[in-house]
Design an enzyme around this catalytic site. Structure first.
Site, PDB file in Angstrom:
ATOM      1  N   ASP A   9      37.547  66.836  22.533  1.00  0.00           N
ATOM      2  CA  ASP A   9      38.692  66.333  23.321  1.00  0.00           C
ATOM      3  C   ASP A   9      39.187  64.926  22.968  1.00  0.00           C
ATOM      4  O   ASP A   9      39.426  64.107  23.867  1.00  0.00           O
ATOM      5  CB  ASP A   9      38.333  66.360  24.818  1.00  0.00           C
ATOM      6  CG  ASP A   9      38.084  67.763  25.348  1.00  0.00           C
ATOM      7  OD1 ASP A   9      38.028  68.701  24.547  1.00  0.00           O
ATOM      8  OD2 ASP A   9      37.942  67.917  26.577  1.00  0.00           O
ATOM      9  N   ASP A  54      41.455  70.066  25.166  1.00  0.00           N
ATOM     10  CA  ASP A  54      41.780  70.433  26.541  1.00  0.00           C
ATOM     11  C   ASP A  54      43.268  70.805  26.538  1.00  0.00           C
ATOM     12  O   ASP A  54      44.099  70.016  26.048  1.00  0.00           O
ATOM     13  CB  ASP A  54      41.509  69.220  27.453  1.00  0.00           C
ATOM     14  CG  ASP A  54      40.968  69.585  28.821  1.00  0.00           C
ATOM     15  OD1 ASP A  54      40.283  70.616  28.959  1.00  0.00           O
ATOM     16  OD2 ASP A  54      41.240  68.813  29.776  1.00  0.00           O
ATOM     17  N   HIS A  89      46.697  66.124  33.203  1.00  0.00           N
ATOM     18  CA  HIS A  89      46.345  65.634  31.864  1.00  0.00           C
ATOM     19  C   HIS A  89      46.365  66.801  30.886  1.00  0.00           C
ATOM     20  O   HIS A  89      46.180  67.955  31.280  1.00  0.00           O
ATOM     21  CB  HIS A  89      44.942  65.001  31.885  1.00  0.00           C
ATOM     22  CG  HIS A  89      43.878  66.001  32.245  1.00  0.00           C
ATOM     23  ND1 HIS A  89      43.603  66.340  33.555  1.00  0.00           N
ATOM     24  CD2 HIS A  89      43.074  66.772  31.483  1.00  0.00           C
ATOM     25  CE1 HIS A  89      42.648  67.261  33.574  1.00  0.00           C
ATOM     26  NE2 HIS A  89      42.316  67.558  32.343  1.00  0.00           N
ATOM     27  N   LYS A 112      40.761  74.883  25.253  1.00  0.00           N
ATOM     28  CA  LYS A 112      40.032  75.280  26.456  1.00  0.00           C
ATOM     29  C   LYS A 112      40.796  74.873  27.697  1.00  0.00           C
ATOM     30  O   LYS A 112      41.640  73.972  27.644  1.00  0.00           O
ATOM     31  CB  LYS A 112      38.629  74.661  26.451  1.00  0.00           C
ATOM     32  CG  LYS A 112      38.646  73.150  26.464  1.00  0.00           C
ATOM     33  CD  LYS A 112      37.248  72.602  26.231  1.00  0.00           C
ATOM     34  CE  LYS A 112      37.215  71.116  26.433  1.00  0.00           C
ATOM     35  NZ  LYS A 112      37.528  70.673  27.788  1.00  0.00           N
ATOM     36  N   CYS A 156      32.898  67.360  29.234  1.00  0.00           N
ATOM     37  CA  CYS A 156      32.975  68.258  28.077  1.00  0.00           C
ATOM     38  C   CYS A 156      31.741  68.199  27.185  1.00  0.00           C
ATOM     39  O   CYS A 156      31.211  69.233  26.769  1.00  0.00           O
ATOM     40  CB  CYS A 156      34.214  67.949  27.249  1.00  0.00           C
ATOM     41  SG  CYS A 156      34.433  69.084  25.876  1.00  0.00           S
TER      42      CYS A 156
HETATM   43  C1  VGL Z   1      37.380  67.114  30.815  1.00  0.00           C
HETATM   44  C2  VGL Z   1      38.039  66.074  32.732  1.00  0.00           C
HETATM   45  C3  VGL Z   1      39.101  66.930  32.833  1.00  0.00           C
HETATM   46  C4  VGL Z   1      36.428  67.216  29.682  1.00  0.00           C
HETATM   47  C5  VGL Z   1      38.432  67.976  30.908  1.00  0.00           C
HETATM   48  O1  VGL Z   1      36.503  68.238  28.985  1.00  0.00           O
HETATM   49  O2  VGL Z   1      35.612  66.302  29.498  1.00  0.00           O
HETATM   50  N1  VGL Z   1      37.182  66.164  31.719  1.00  0.00           N
HETATM   51  N2  VGL Z   1      39.295  67.876  31.911  1.00  0.00           N
HETATM   52 ZN    ZN Z   2      40.995  69.050  31.750  1.00  0.00          ZN
END
Ligand code: VGL
Ligand code: ZN
Length: 210
Positions: A9, A54, A89, A112, A156
């Site tokens: 990510d 993401d 986001h 994902k 993640c």
């Molecule tokens: C994630 C917060 C929101 C991650 C994804 O994959 O770390 N964290 N969406």
């Molecule tokens: Zn996310």
């Protein structure tokens, strides 16, 4: 034994560099440069590199804006699981969702969180149990060992590392190349990973990779 690299990510919305809505502390220019430098080194050494991305629809369940009366970082329960409500986001096709790593540095992208109904911290599968292509890519390339770094350590990176173990891979996480959302949960994520059998290295040592 064959090692594959998973870079988690590295997207503008998670970084201070791009002033992202969910910017993770310490994700400045220097950090991103280090991610890129190390990824280039690993790629040049011949390791296959997979990046996760993401990639949410605008109506994603994890956005606080999709829950009336809720604020960012409040939690709700979804099917018995605690869900953190994030600022919107990494919305599909937006600039903030774009990867900060050049295309030539990786061999595959695994997206994902693409289903609006389920969150997905793990690169392997979402909270609804739907698998991404990650495991089949790793199998196709005969990868047995994973080296994981990126953001966020406590989401993640941890979820992908633990799922990697569950799928039978040996897993290494590179601490200096990860950053976490919350200091406390980042600390416990590292401890949980190590307890689970993840090997945590501070930095990458090519001599220790196969
Ligand atoms: C994630 C917060 C929101 C991650 C994804 O994959 O770390 N964290 N969406
Ligand atoms: Zn996310």
């Amino acid at each position: 034994m064959k090692t594959g690299i998973i870079v988690a990510d590295i997207q503008g919305d998670f970084t201070e560099l791009k002033d992202g809505p969910l910017s993770v502390e310490g994700t400045d220019q220097r950090f991103i440069d280090e991610i890129i430098r190390n990824t280039r080194m690993l790629k040049q050494a011949g390791f296959p590199v997979i990046v996760t991305q993401d990639w949410h629809p605008a109506n994603h369940v994890s956005f606080y804006t999709n829950h009336e009366g809720k604020k960012a970082f409040e939690t709700i329960s979804i099917q018995g699981k605690t869900q953190v409500l994030w600022p919107p986001h990494c919305v599909q096709k937006t600039e903030g969702a774009a990867l900060l790593i050049d295309d030539e540095l990786f061999d595959a992208v695994v997206r994902k969180g693409t289903n609006g109904k389920y969150d997905s911290y793990s690169g392997f599968e979402d909270d609804g149990g739907f698998e991404t292509p990650l495991n089949s890519i790793l199998k196709k390339w005969s990868i047995t060992n994973l080296v994981i770094y990126g953001v966020a350590t406590d989401y993640c990176v941890e979820a992908t590392a633990l799922d990697g173990l569950k799928h039978g891979y040996n897993v290494i996480v590179i601490k200096d190349l990860t950053r976490g959302i919350d200091p406390e949960s980042t600390k416990s994520a590292l401890a949980e990973m190590e307890q689970g059998g993840v090997v945590v290295f501070d930095t990458i040592d090519l001599n220790k990779l196969k």
